[in-house]
Design a protein around this motif. Structure first.
Motif, PDB file in Angstrom:
ATOM      1  N   PHE A   1       0.826  -1.112  -0.025  1.00  0.00           N
ATOM      2  CA  PHE A   1      -0.029  -0.053   0.037  1.00  0.00           C
ATOM      3  C   PHE A   1       0.985   1.196   0.112  1.00  0.00           C
ATOM      4  CE2 PHE A   1       1.059  -0.468   4.351  1.00  0.00           C
ATOM      5  CZ  PHE A   1       1.037   0.925   4.954  1.00  0.00           C
ATOM      6  N   ARG A   2       0.226   2.084  -0.278  1.00  0.00           N
ATOM      7  CA  ARG A   2       0.950   3.681  -0.205  1.00  0.00           C
ATOM      8  C   ARG A   2      -0.202   4.501   0.524  1.00  0.00           C
ATOM      9  NH1 ARG A   2       2.636   5.630  -5.940  1.00  0.00           N
ATOM     10  NH2 ARG A   2       3.717   3.761  -5.883  1.00  0.00           N
ATOM     11  N   GLY A   3       0.183   5.691   1.169  1.00  0.00           N
ATOM     12  CA  GLY A   3      -0.865   6.294   1.635  1.00  0.00           C
ATOM     13  C   GLY A   3       0.053   7.565   2.784  1.00  0.00           C
ATOM     14  N   THR A   4      -0.893   7.788   3.694  1.00  0.00           N
ATOM     15  CA  THR A   4      -0.638   8.899   4.666  1.00  0.00           C
ATOM     16  C   THR A   4      -0.877   8.414   5.967  1.00  0.00           C
ATOM     17  OG1 THR A   4      -1.336  10.503   3.205  1.00  0.00           O
ATOM     18  CG2 THR A   4      -0.842  11.131   5.505  1.00  0.00           C
ATOM     19  N   VAL A   5       0.233   8.352   6.797  1.00  0.00           N
ATOM     20  CA  VAL A   5       0.334   7.880   8.162  1.00  0.00           C
ATOM     21  C   VAL A   5       0.114   9.083   9.177  1.00  0.00           C
ATOM     22  CG1 VAL A   5       2.871   7.472   8.468  1.00  0.00           C
ATOM     23  CG2 VAL A   5       1.087   6.141   9.932  1.00  0.00           C
ATOM     24  N   LYS A   6      -0.413   8.720  10.066  1.00  0.00           N
ATOM     25  CA  LYS A   6      -0.490   9.734  11.242  1.00  0.00           C
ATOM     26  C   LYS A   6      -1.389   9.305  12.548  1.00  0.00           C
ATOM     27  CE  LYS A   6      -4.784  12.079  10.172  1.00  0.00           C
ATOM     28  NZ  LYS A   6      -5.510  13.322  10.120  1.00  0.00           N
ATOM     29  N   GLN A   7      -1.254  10.197  13.629  1.00  0.00           N
ATOM     30  CA  GLN A   7      -1.686   9.967  14.877  1.00  0.00           C
ATOM     31  C   GLN A   7      -3.309  10.190  14.537  1.00  0.00           C
ATOM     32  OE1 GLN A   7      -0.609  12.060  18.244  1.00  0.00           O
ATOM     33  NE2 GLN A   7      -1.606  10.685  19.459  1.00  0.00           N
ATOM     34  N   PRO A   8      -4.434   9.599  14.947  1.00  0.00           N
ATOM     35  CA  PRO A   8      -5.759   9.941  14.562  1.00  0.00           C
ATOM     36  C   PRO A   8      -5.924  11.245  15.621  1.00  0.00           C
ATOM     37  CG  PRO A   8      -5.466   8.194  16.553  1.00  0.00           C
ATOM     38  CD  PRO A   8      -4.120   8.237  15.579  1.00  0.00           C
TER      39      PRO A   8
ATOM     40  N   PHE B   1      -9.788   5.217  21.991  1.00  0.00           N
ATOM     41  CA  PHE B   1     -10.381   4.120  21.716  1.00  0.00           C
ATOM     42  C   PHE B   1      -9.259   3.246  21.054  1.00  0.00           C
ATOM     43  CE2 PHE B   1     -12.442   1.667  18.576  1.00  0.00           C
ATOM     44  CZ  PHE B   1     -13.289   0.848  19.363  1.00  0.00           C
ATOM     45  N   LEU B   2      -8.603   3.703  20.244  1.00  0.00           N
ATOM     46  CA  LEU B   2      -7.579   2.889  19.546  1.00  0.00           C
ATOM     47  C   LEU B   2      -6.493   2.249  20.314  1.00  0.00           C
ATOM     48  CD1 LEU B   2      -7.508   4.708  15.949  1.00  0.00           C
ATOM     49  CD2 LEU B   2      -8.571   2.574  16.554  1.00  0.00           C
ATOM     50  N   LYS B   3      -6.157   3.265  21.247  1.00  0.00           N
ATOM     51  CA  LYS B   3      -4.936   2.892  22.100  1.00  0.00           C
ATOM     52  C   LYS B   3      -5.391   1.858  23.154  1.00  0.00           C
ATOM     53  CE  LYS B   3      -2.566   7.673  21.998  1.00  0.00           C
ATOM     54  NZ  LYS B   3      -2.170   8.692  22.843  1.00  0.00           N
ATOM     55  N   THR B   4      -6.574   1.613  23.391  1.00  0.00           N
ATOM     56  CA  THR B   4      -7.147   0.589  24.327  1.00  0.00           C
ATOM     57  C   THR B   4      -6.642  -0.718  23.336  1.00  0.00           C
ATOM     58  OG1 THR B   4      -9.283   0.751  23.669  1.00  0.00           O
ATOM     59  CG2 THR B   4      -8.759   2.009  25.234  1.00  0.00           C
ATOM     60  N   LYS B   5      -6.499  -0.765  22.199  1.00  0.00           N
ATOM     61  CA  LYS B   5      -6.323  -1.671  21.329  1.00  0.00           C
ATOM     62  C   LYS B   5      -4.884  -1.888  20.727  1.00  0.00           C
ATOM     63  CE  LYS B   5     -11.135  -1.716  19.678  1.00  0.00           C
ATOM     64  NZ  LYS B   5     -11.395  -3.089  20.030  1.00  0.00           N
ATOM     65  N   ASN B   6      -4.023  -1.007  21.518  1.00  0.00           N
ATOM     66  CA  ASN B   6      -2.593  -0.941  21.024  1.00  0.00           C
ATOM     67  C   ASN B   6      -2.190  -0.355  19.697  1.00  0.00           C
ATOM     68  OD1 ASN B   6      -0.727  -1.312  23.326  1.00  0.00           O
ATOM     69  ND2 ASN B   6      -0.331  -3.396  22.688  1.00  0.00           N
ATOM     70  N   ILE B   7      -3.204   0.536  19.251  1.00  0.00           N
ATOM     71  CA  ILE B   7      -3.024   1.239  17.970  1.00  0.00           C
ATOM     72  C   ILE B   7      -2.892   2.504  18.328  1.00  0.00           C
ATOM     73  CG2 ILE B   7      -4.313   1.814  15.680  1.00  0.00           C
ATOM     74  CD1 ILE B   7      -5.454  -1.065  16.111  1.00  0.00           C
ATOM     75  N   VAL B   8      -1.833   3.217  17.731  1.00  0.00           N
ATOM     76  CA  VAL B   8      -1.434   4.605  17.873  1.00  0.00           C
ATOM     77  C   VAL B   8      -1.363   5.485  16.690  1.00  0.00           C
ATOM     78  CG1 VAL B   8      -0.328   4.373  20.015  1.00  0.00           C
ATOM     79  CG2 VAL B   8       1.106   4.283  17.902  1.00  0.00           C
ATOM     80  N   ASN B   9      -1.512   4.654  15.374  1.00  0.00           N
ATOM     81  CA  ASN B   9      -1.577   5.287  14.352  1.00  0.00           C
ATOM     82  C   ASN B   9      -2.594   4.974  13.130  1.00  0.00           C
ATOM     83  OD1 ASN B   9       0.846   7.124  14.546  1.00  0.00           O
ATOM     84  ND2 ASN B   9       1.908   5.165  14.727  1.00  0.00           N
ATOM     85  N   THR B  10      -2.986   5.856  12.477  1.00  0.00           N
ATOM     86  CA  THR B  10      -3.860   5.548  11.415  1.00  0.00           C
ATOM     87  C   THR B  10      -3.309   5.782   9.922  1.00  0.00           C
ATOM     88  OG1 THR B  10      -4.839   7.696  11.298  1.00  0.00           O
ATOM     89  CG2 THR B  10      -5.898   6.033  12.742  1.00  0.00           C
ATOM     90  N   VAL B  11      -3.967   5.159   8.927  1.00  0.00           N
ATOM     91  CA  VAL B  11      -3.184   5.226   7.621  1.00  0.00           C
ATOM     92  C   VAL B  11      -4.426   5.382   6.515  1.00  0.00           C
ATOM     93  CG1 VAL B  11      -1.943   3.986   5.727  1.00  0.00           C
ATOM     94  CG2 VAL B  11      -1.267   3.951   7.903  1.00  0.00           C
ATOM     95  N   ASN B  12      -4.505   6.518   5.806  1.00  0.00           N
ATOM     96  CA  ASN B  12      -5.181   6.777   4.930  1.00  0.00           C
ATOM     97  C   ASN B  12      -4.774   6.284   3.610  1.00  0.00           C
ATOM     98  OD1 ASN B  12      -7.579   7.971   6.445  1.00  0.00           O
ATOM     99  ND2 ASN B  12      -6.383  10.088   6.420  1.00  0.00           N
TER     100      ASN B  12
END
Length: 689
Positions: free
Chosen positions: A70-77, A91-102
């Protein structure tokens, strides 16, 4: 790279993720999934917009784990920008997720070298099997399919949303979320089954030691399921290898330490809070009667539930005690048998249909108490008092203190000592709440709303509106379940689009619209989707209404069609601080208002049309002589709001201003003597004098 490292907004190319089929969520033209980012060495939440309907269909049939490039833009939500808004970042941090990717480009790797091996391959097989089970159970009749996916695999199907909403309303979601009760049920059934086929208890323990970790993945890895499985696994491990039984408190403490190391933010998940607290209470009260235990568990859960949902259903106290036997001996067997024995599926489905009808009947009763969100101090204080009640020393005094503080907190939430005007950060739209002190009158001016441009059916998405997640959520957090007056300034979606969804959660006594708007097809369509009755609609103009409560009606003058030119304009005063709100009224309309109402002034100006150059004329600002202005505009909006012309006008008259796109929600608290306190959610506080 650390698995918890936060990344500033960055464009990335030629990256790869391991995509599990059971993590996919498809909503219209939007694909959402959590996946392991190989190069980033962390789990990420990803979003991808399908480029065609055929591409969407391919992912609907996606059943095997694979590596995708994939290619895209990664950032903190983004975090919340309004008080008590749903915090997606946390909410994402409670699932051990700190970044999102569009993701802009997504394609499956076909190279043989991209195949998984070792532990990742074994994990992939478990996820593939879970996807197979989800597909299989999803094909069974409803509500059996929905209950089986929920109770056996921890999956919330969007087609099963109505029963889940009722279950949540009745405060019984902990029963239907995979937790200790389910694990205990599974272990009991397996031990019974192995005994019937003459296999030893030791063999069963070894089997459980292997199968339980796999079930955490099949069950969706929820916090409560992880806690329960880990506790059961450690107890079995100790019995097999050390011939000793660890105490419940010890094993729960060990599991909590492990989980906090693995995911520190898990403590912010309501499921984890209830799971650990109620398990501890259960361990400490094994010898009391089921009724007393049920009441005690209910008492401990109230502070946590109020902190997270702001509401409590009075039936929960009774149902949490009475429904457990039905759940264990009726619902779970019907789900398990119906899912595993197709020939009995129809009979089991009928049982679940009756059970669901009973839940809907209970849910229709008006027994929900909108308490509001208690401060964290009170939540901790109440739990401490409940533990003190266990000691039986001075229990009467402790109980009096508990009840008194509970009532005091409710009064503090529901009856503010000061007037408040709240300008929500609703994106590219408008919504203003006027909350008179002691909640004497609650008025909402406009509701915000999102303009959509998707015309093709396959692209249409279903989701909660900002009216629900921001406005209604805030009102409920303040113990407000009724709006006395709702003004819709004109027909534009960014001002009125959310009003149907808000009325599903908050009652509206009076709805005011500009004279003539009440007959428009667009308004009638939205009205049909709301809970407002036609006899509560009041078309207004200066010819019909000079004043409604504290609100002086300045516009429209005559009957119109609900356009920008017909926008309602309101002037009101709270503790000698005057306010004006004018929707999207254009400059010509503003000039007509100040020419007709020559003495009109306003300390606080809500700029018209989101700071557009078509509103907030120099003559208008000069006449009103505001001390402060609020602009409500969306971040990076396509219209370029606020326009430079409006900013120059405000600067020219030395009017300080804030933009919700920069500071988030704005709260004005009048102090008297034409002064007011300004509180912004993101930038702190100030004063107007």
């Amino acid at each position: 790279m650390d698995a918890r490292s936060v990344i500033n907004e960055t464009k990335i190319t030629e990256q790869h993720v391991i995509l599990y089929p059971d993590d996919l969520q498809i909503n219209g033209d939007l694909l959402k999934f959590s996946a392991f980012w190989i190069e980033g060495k962390q789990k990420i939440q990803s979003f991808y917009i399908f480029k065609s309907e055929n591409e969407r269909k391919l992912f609907l049939d996606y059943n095997e784990t694979a590596i995708f490039s994939f290619r895209g833009t990664v950032k903190q939500p983004d975090g919340p920008t309004n008080e008590n808004q749903f915090d997606y970042q946390k909410f994402l941090k409670t699932k051990n997720i700190v970044n999102t990717v569009n993701i802009s480009e997504l394609s499956e790797e076909k190279d043989d070298r991209s195949e998984l091996s070792g532990a990742p391959a074994a994990l992939a097989h478990v996820h593939n099997f879970r996807k197979y089970l989800l597909n299989y159970l999803g094909q069974t009749a409803q509500p059996l399919g929905g209950y089986s996916q929920l109770l056996l695999l921890g999956y919330y199907d969007s087609d099963f949303s109505d029963p889940i909403e009722i279950i949540n309303k009745l405060g019984l979601l902990y029963l239907f979320s995979l937790s200790g009760m389910h694990v205990f049920y599974i272990i009991s059934v397996l031990r019974w089954f192995f005994a019937k086929i003459y296999l030893s208890d030791e063999f069963c323990s070894w089997f459980l030691l292997i199968i339980l970790p796999l079930y955490t993945i099949l069950g969706g890895l929820s916090a409560s399921l992880l806690r329960s499985v880990m506790m059961s696994w450690l107890i079995l491990f100790s019995q097999i290898f050390f011939k000793k039984t660890i105490s419940g408190v010890t094993v729960e403490s060990l599991v909590l330490i492990i989980n906090l190391y693995w995911c520190p933010m898990i403590v912010f998940a309501m499921g984890a809070q209830l799971s650990y607290l109620l398990t501890f209470v259960l361990i400490m009260n094994r010898r009391i009667s089921p009724i007393r235990l049920g009441l005690k568990l209910t008492a401990y859960s109230i502070p946590i539930v109020l902190w997270n949902t702001y509401q409590w259903n009075w039936l929960t106290t009774i149902l949490s005690v009475a429904i457990v036997p039905f759940f264990e001996w009726l619902v779970m067997p019907a789900v398990v048998i119906g899912a595993m024995v197709p020939v009995l599926g129809a009979l089991c489905n009928e049982v679940l249909i009756v059970f669901t009808k009973v839940l809907f009947l209970f849910g229709s009763w008006p027994l929900t108490w909108d308490y509001g969100k208690p401060p964290l101090f009170f939540v901790v204080f109440w739990i401490i008092l409940l533990f003190l009640l266990e000691q039986r020393n001075h229990s009467a005094k402790v109980l009096i203190c508990l009840c008194t503080s509970f009532i005091f907190c409710a009064l503090m939430i529901r009856f503010p000592l000061q007037d408040q005007v709240i300008y929500f950060d609703i994106g590219q739209g408008d919504s203003t709440l006027i909350r008179e002190r002691f909640n004497g009158c609650i008025t909402l001016v406009d509701t915000g709303g999102k303009v959509t441009f998707n015309n093709e059916e396959w692209k249409k998405r279903t989701s909660k509106t900002t009216g629900e997640t921001i406005i209604a959520n805030y009102l409920l957090s303040k113990g407000i379940s009724k709006i006395n007056n709702l003004f819709l300034t004109h027909q534009d979606t960014d001002h009125v689009g959310n009003f149907p969804s808000i009325t599903q959660k908050i009652r509206v006594d009076h709805l005011f619209v500009p004279d003539g708007m009440e007959v428009l097809d667009s308004f009638r369509t939205r009205l049909a989707e709301s809970t407002i009755e036609t006899n509560k609609i009041y078309p207004i103009s200066t010819a019909k209404s000079g004043k409604i409560g504290i609100f002086k009606i300045l516009h429209p003058f005559i009957r119109g069609e609900g356009t920008n030119e017909d926008s309602i304009t309101l002037n009101f005063k709270l503790r000698n601080t005057t306010f004006i709100i004018s929707g999207d009224l254009a400059q010509d309309g503003e000039k007509e208002v100040i020419n007709l109402f020559k003495t009109t002034q306003a300390d606080i100006l809500k700029t018209g049309h989101h700071g557009s150059k078509t509103s907030t004329s120099k003559e208008y600002v000069d006449k009103l002589k505001p001390k402060f202005a609020i602009i409500s505009a969306g971040r990076n909006n396509r219209y370029g709001h606020p326009n430079i012309e409006t900013i120059k006008t405000l600067n020219g008259f030395k009017v300080p201003y804030v933009n919700t796109a920069s500071v988030g929600m704005v709260k004005i608290v009048p102090q008297g003597q034409h002064s007011a306190k300004v509180e912004t959610f993101l930038k702190g506080n100030g004063e107007i004098r």
